[in-house]
Structure formats: structure tokens, C-alpha cells
Motif scaffolding. Structure first.
Motif, PDB file in Angstrom:
ATOM      1  N   ARG A 111       0.826  -1.211   0.000  1.00  0.00           N
ATOM      2  CA  ARG A 111       0.000   0.000   0.000  1.00  0.00           C
ATOM      3  C   ARG A 111       0.856   1.254   0.000  1.00  0.00           C
ATOM      4  O   ARG A 111       0.406   2.339  -0.354  1.00  0.00           O
ATOM      5  CB  ARG A 111      -0.914   0.007   1.230  1.00  0.00           C
ATOM      6  CG  ARG A 111      -1.944  -1.107   1.260  1.00  0.00           C
ATOM      7  CD  ARG A 111      -2.740  -1.113   2.560  1.00  0.00           C
ATOM      8  NE  ARG A 111      -1.919  -1.396   3.712  1.00  0.00           N
ATOM      9  CZ  ARG A 111      -1.788  -0.602   4.769  1.00  0.00           C
ATOM     10  NH1 ARG A 111      -2.430   0.546   4.807  1.00  0.00           N
ATOM     11  NH2 ARG A 111      -1.021  -0.929   5.787  1.00  0.00           N
ATOM     12  N   GLY A 112       2.124   1.127   0.431  1.00  0.00           N
ATOM     13  CA  GLY A 112       3.027   2.269   0.462  1.00  0.00           C
ATOM     14  C   GLY A 112       2.840   3.126   1.697  1.00  0.00           C
ATOM     15  O   GLY A 112       1.912   2.942   2.482  1.00  0.00           O
ATOM     16  N   GLY A 113       3.759   4.078   1.869  1.00  0.00           N
ATOM     17  CA  GLY A 113       3.705   4.984   3.000  1.00  0.00           C
ATOM     18  C   GLY A 113       4.750   4.646   4.048  1.00  0.00           C
ATOM     19  O   GLY A 113       5.700   3.913   3.795  1.00  0.00           O
ATOM     20  N   LEU A 114       4.571   5.179   5.251  1.00  0.00           N
ATOM     21  CA  LEU A 114       5.487   4.940   6.358  1.00  0.00           C
ATOM     22  C   LEU A 114       5.031   3.732   7.166  1.00  0.00           C
ATOM     23  O   LEU A 114       3.858   3.624   7.534  1.00  0.00           O
ATOM     24  CB  LEU A 114       5.542   6.159   7.277  1.00  0.00           C
ATOM     25  CG  LEU A 114       6.390   5.990   8.544  1.00  0.00           C
ATOM     26  CD1 LEU A 114       7.869   5.933   8.196  1.00  0.00           C
ATOM     27  CD2 LEU A 114       6.100   7.102   9.547  1.00  0.00           C
ATOM     28  N   PHE A 115       5.984   2.853   7.468  1.00  0.00           N
ATOM     29  CA  PHE A 115       5.703   1.695   8.317  1.00  0.00           C
ATOM     30  C   PHE A 115       6.659   1.725   9.503  1.00  0.00           C
ATOM     31  O   PHE A 115       7.858   1.939   9.337  1.00  0.00           O
ATOM     32  CB  PHE A 115       5.852   0.395   7.533  1.00  0.00           C
ATOM     33  CG  PHE A 115       4.808   0.234   6.471  1.00  0.00           C
ATOM     34  CD1 PHE A 115       3.598  -0.388   6.752  1.00  0.00           C
ATOM     35  CD2 PHE A 115       5.003   0.754   5.196  1.00  0.00           C
ATOM     36  CE1 PHE A 115       2.616  -0.504   5.785  1.00  0.00           C
ATOM     37  CE2 PHE A 115       4.031   0.649   4.225  1.00  0.00           C
ATOM     38  CZ  PHE A 115       2.826   0.014   4.517  1.00  0.00           C
ATOM     39  N   LEU A 116       6.119   1.506  10.686  1.00  0.00           N
ATOM     40  CA  LEU A 116       6.908   1.505  11.911  1.00  0.00           C
ATOM     41  C   LEU A 116       7.078   0.082  12.406  1.00  0.00           C
ATOM     42  O   LEU A 116       6.116  -0.683  12.467  1.00  0.00           O
ATOM     43  CB  LEU A 116       6.226   2.323  13.008  1.00  0.00           C
ATOM     44  CG  LEU A 116       5.900   3.793  12.716  1.00  0.00           C
ATOM     45  CD1 LEU A 116       5.228   4.416  13.928  1.00  0.00           C
ATOM     46  CD2 LEU A 116       7.144   4.553  12.340  1.00  0.00           C
ATOM     47  N   ALA A 136       8.083   0.065  -4.398  1.00  0.00           N
ATOM     48  CA  ALA A 136       6.870   0.778  -3.999  1.00  0.00           C
ATOM     49  C   ALA A 136       7.256   2.027  -3.212  1.00  0.00           C
ATOM     50  O   ALA A 136       8.301   2.059  -2.569  1.00  0.00           O
ATOM     51  CB  ALA A 136       5.972  -0.121  -3.148  1.00  0.00           C
ATOM     52  N   PRO A 137       6.418   3.074  -3.271  1.00  0.00           N
ATOM     53  CA  PRO A 137       6.732   4.306  -2.527  1.00  0.00           C
ATOM     54  C   PRO A 137       6.471   4.134  -1.042  1.00  0.00           C
ATOM     55  O   PRO A 137       5.336   4.237  -0.578  1.00  0.00           O
ATOM     56  CB  PRO A 137       5.780   5.333  -3.145  1.00  0.00           C
ATOM     57  CG  PRO A 137       4.615   4.524  -3.608  1.00  0.00           C
ATOM     58  CD  PRO A 137       5.158   3.191  -4.027  1.00  0.00           C
ATOM     59  N   GLY A 138       7.514   3.853  -0.288  1.00  0.00           N
ATOM     60  CA  GLY A 138       7.337   3.669   1.142  1.00  0.00           C
ATOM     61  C   GLY A 138       8.665   3.622   1.862  1.00  0.00           C
ATOM     62  O   GLY A 138       9.726   3.532   1.241  1.00  0.00           O
ATOM     63  N   HIS A 139       8.595   3.675   3.191  1.00  0.00           N
ATOM     64  CA  HIS A 139       9.805   3.659   4.000  1.00  0.00           C
ATOM     65  C   HIS A 139       9.477   3.045   5.358  1.00  0.00           C
ATOM     66  O   HIS A 139       8.344   3.127   5.843  1.00  0.00           O
ATOM     67  CB  HIS A 139      10.356   5.070   4.193  1.00  0.00           C
ATOM     68  CG  HIS A 139      11.725   5.106   4.801  1.00  0.00           C
ATOM     69  ND1 HIS A 139      12.846   4.651   4.135  1.00  0.00           N
ATOM     70  CD2 HIS A 139      12.167   5.533   6.013  1.00  0.00           C
ATOM     71  CE1 HIS A 139      13.909   4.793   4.908  1.00  0.00           C
ATOM     72  NE2 HIS A 139      13.525   5.317   6.052  1.00  0.00           N
ATOM     73  N   VAL A 140      10.492   2.413   5.976  1.00  0.00           N
ATOM     74  CA  VAL A 140      10.321   1.768   7.267  1.00  0.00           C
ATOM     75  C   VAL A 140      11.211   2.450   8.304  1.00  0.00           C
ATOM     76  O   VAL A 140      12.392   2.708   8.044  1.00  0.00           O
ATOM     77  CB  VAL A 140      10.656   0.264   7.193  1.00  0.00           C
ATOM     78  CG1 VAL A 140      10.535  -0.386   8.567  1.00  0.00           C
ATOM     79  CG2 VAL A 140       9.737  -0.442   6.196  1.00  0.00           C
ATOM     80  N   LEU A 141      10.617   2.716   9.463  1.00  0.00           N
ATOM     81  CA  LEU A 141      11.333   3.284  10.598  1.00  0.00           C
ATOM     82  C   LEU A 141      11.281   2.286  11.743  1.00  0.00           C
ATOM     83  O   LEU A 141      10.202   1.913  12.210  1.00  0.00           O
ATOM     84  CB  LEU A 141      10.684   4.604  11.035  1.00  0.00           C
ATOM     85  CG  LEU A 141      11.205   5.249  12.324  1.00  0.00           C
ATOM     86  CD1 LEU A 141      12.646   5.706  12.163  1.00  0.00           C
ATOM     87  CD2 LEU A 141      10.310   6.416  12.745  1.00  0.00           C
TER      88      LEU A 141
END
Length: 274
Positions: A111-116, A136-141
């Protein structure tokens, strides 16, 4: 820390936006050194060796969390315990090749986005989510209170060529702006998180309206010997709940459980904002 995480970051004290200053980056674009300045309360949070620190000196509140501050615990966690943990606790074959696809399917990172990855330890879920996000457009923190755990997580991520950001912060005061996370994962750490209600309130605050919360936790034992062992662990700050009780706690913080699976003592929950 990577620039992809910066638009989502917020002060854990006053919730205002943060601005990056005095940064130094490597050839891969990772922010190795710098500081995050709060536009609201003017607090300054340093970035050292790629990890943003929102906590300052370690102050772990329970014995269980104290052990996670030890470098030896961080080194041995994924090398000696984590690969076998779910198999032992579920009493059935439950290797990574079964666990991680299950977590990813519940989270749907495409789905993309920020994932924690909250209380991320060595960053196992963070790496699995990032691998799924490729293209995919997203990033993990990844977030944890233990600097040794985060340092090991960062080494694993860099060795795997995965651009994951890491922050030292409390699960009860996440360093993200409200309503920014497409997903929040907690893998096995709710049992020792301390203030469960504070953590769940932060998960709900961080999630987007269409976000997902995926938690892997350990259930309360059904047998007398199992409950005795869990009682001993309880003296060190580890708590266990039946599946229904945990879902009810989720609901009190506006998280509606859509999927609940249990394998022996191992539970997976997927909840969404109510």
C-alpha cells in the motif's frame, strides 16, 4: 536515518515537526550525523552513527528491558534465540519463512507509506517490510529503547543493502507526526512493553485512517506449569494476556481487531482504526 523518514518525524514531547540540521551523509545517502530540531519546544535530538536519539541516557524501567540494553543480548538475539522462538512457543514448525510472510500479508506494505517496526530489537520485521516495499513508494522506521539493539539492527540492514531508518525512542512516545503511518508492527514486544495502554494510544495516534496495526504476542498459558513460569517472568516485567482480553484493550484505544490467529502461545492480531 534516511531522508525518506524526515517528513513523517515529530517531536515526542510536543508533537511539532522536526527539521534536520548540520547533517553528514555517506555515499548511500544515509544520514550518519546531525540533529533534529523541534519547531515547537525547541528541543534538539542528535543523530549519531545513523540513529536518531530521542531518549538520552538509558532508563529502562523493568528487568526485562534492562537485559535488552546489554550488547551481548543484542548480539545473540537473532543469532541464538529469535530464529527458533516461535517454533518452541507454538509447538509446531514456525520458521521465518512462515512467520514473515504471515506478518507481511497482514500488514500489506505494498500500500506504500510509512511503516513503523516498534520495539524492533534487531529489526527483523523492519527488514521483511522493506524487502516487500522494493519498488513501492514507502519507507520503514525501526524504533527501540535499546541503543545496542538498534546498532545491531542497523548493521543487519546495511549488510543486506536495505535503507531502513532507526530511532531510539519510547513505544509510549513515538517520534512521528499524528496520522502518518500506513502500518505499525510490534513483533513479540507487547508482552514487555511496560505501559500497554500508553503504547496502544501512540499506535492509534500514529496510524492513518486506513492504517494497520499488526502485533505478534505471547498468550497467557492454559496449563498450571505454564502459568507458573509466566508468573516468574511477570516479576521481571513480562505480561501475558488471553487473545480476547488483548483485543478488548485494543478496542479501548480505537483499534478494531479484524484478524486474530493463535498457534500455541503465539498470537497474531491485525487491527485497524475504529
Amino acid at each position: 536515518m534516511y531522508t525518506d523518514a524526515l517528513p513523517f518525524l515529530g517531536c515526542p514531547a510536543c508533537r511539532a515537526a522536526l527539521a534536520l540540521r548540520h547533517d553528514r551523509r555517506d555515499a548511500l545517502g544515509e544520514i550518519l550525523e546531525g540533529e533534529l530540531a523541534c519547531a515547537g519546544c525547541q528541543a534538539i535530538f542528535p543523530i549519531r552513527e545513523g540513529i536518531a536519539d530521542f531518549l538520552g541516557p538509558p532508563r529502562p524501567p523493568t528487568p526485562a528491558q534492562v537485559t535488552n540494553e546489554w550488547p551481548l543480548t543484542a548480539w545473540i538475539y537473532e543469532r541464538g534465540w529469535r530464529p527458533f522462538a516461535l517454533t518452541l512457543l507454538s509447538r509446531e514448525a514456525f520458521p521465518y519463512r512462515r512467520e514473515l510472510p504471515l506478518m507481511v500479508d497482514l500488514m500489506q506494505p505494498q500500500r506504500g507509506g510509512l511503516f513503523l517496526d516498534v520495539a524492533c530489537s534487531n529489526g527483523l520485521y523492519a527488514r521483511a517490510l522493506t524487502r516487500t516495499l522494493r519498488g513501492a513508494p514507502g519507507h520503514v522506521l525501526g524504533v527501540d529503547h535499546s541503543l545496542p539493539m538498534l546498532a545491531q539492527a542497523r548493521r543487519f540492514a546495511r549488510d543486506a543493502g536495505l535503507p531502513i531508518s532507526y530511532a531510539r525512542a519510547s513505544a509510549q512516545a513515538l517520534p512521528v507526526l499524528a496520522g502518518q503511518a500506513s502500518g505499525v508492527a510490534i513483533g513479540g514486544s507487547l508482552n514487555e512493553i511496560g505501559d500497554l495502554d500508553g503504547c496502544l494510544a501512540e499506535v492509534r495516534r500514529a496510524l492513518r485512517p486506513d492504517g494497520r496495526f499488526v502485533a505478534m504476542t505471547l498468550a497467557r498459558a492454559a496449563t498450571a506449569p505454564g502459568r507458573a513460569v509466566q508468573g516468574l517472568l511477570g516479576s521481571g516485567g513480562v505480561v501475558f494476556w488471553p487473545a480476547g482480553e488483548l483485543s478488548a484493550r485494543f478496542a479501548t484505544h480505537g483499534l478494531r481487531t479484524l484478524d486474530e490467529q493463535q498457534y500455541g502461545l503465539v498470537m497474531f492480531h491485525m487491527a485497524v482504526p475504529a
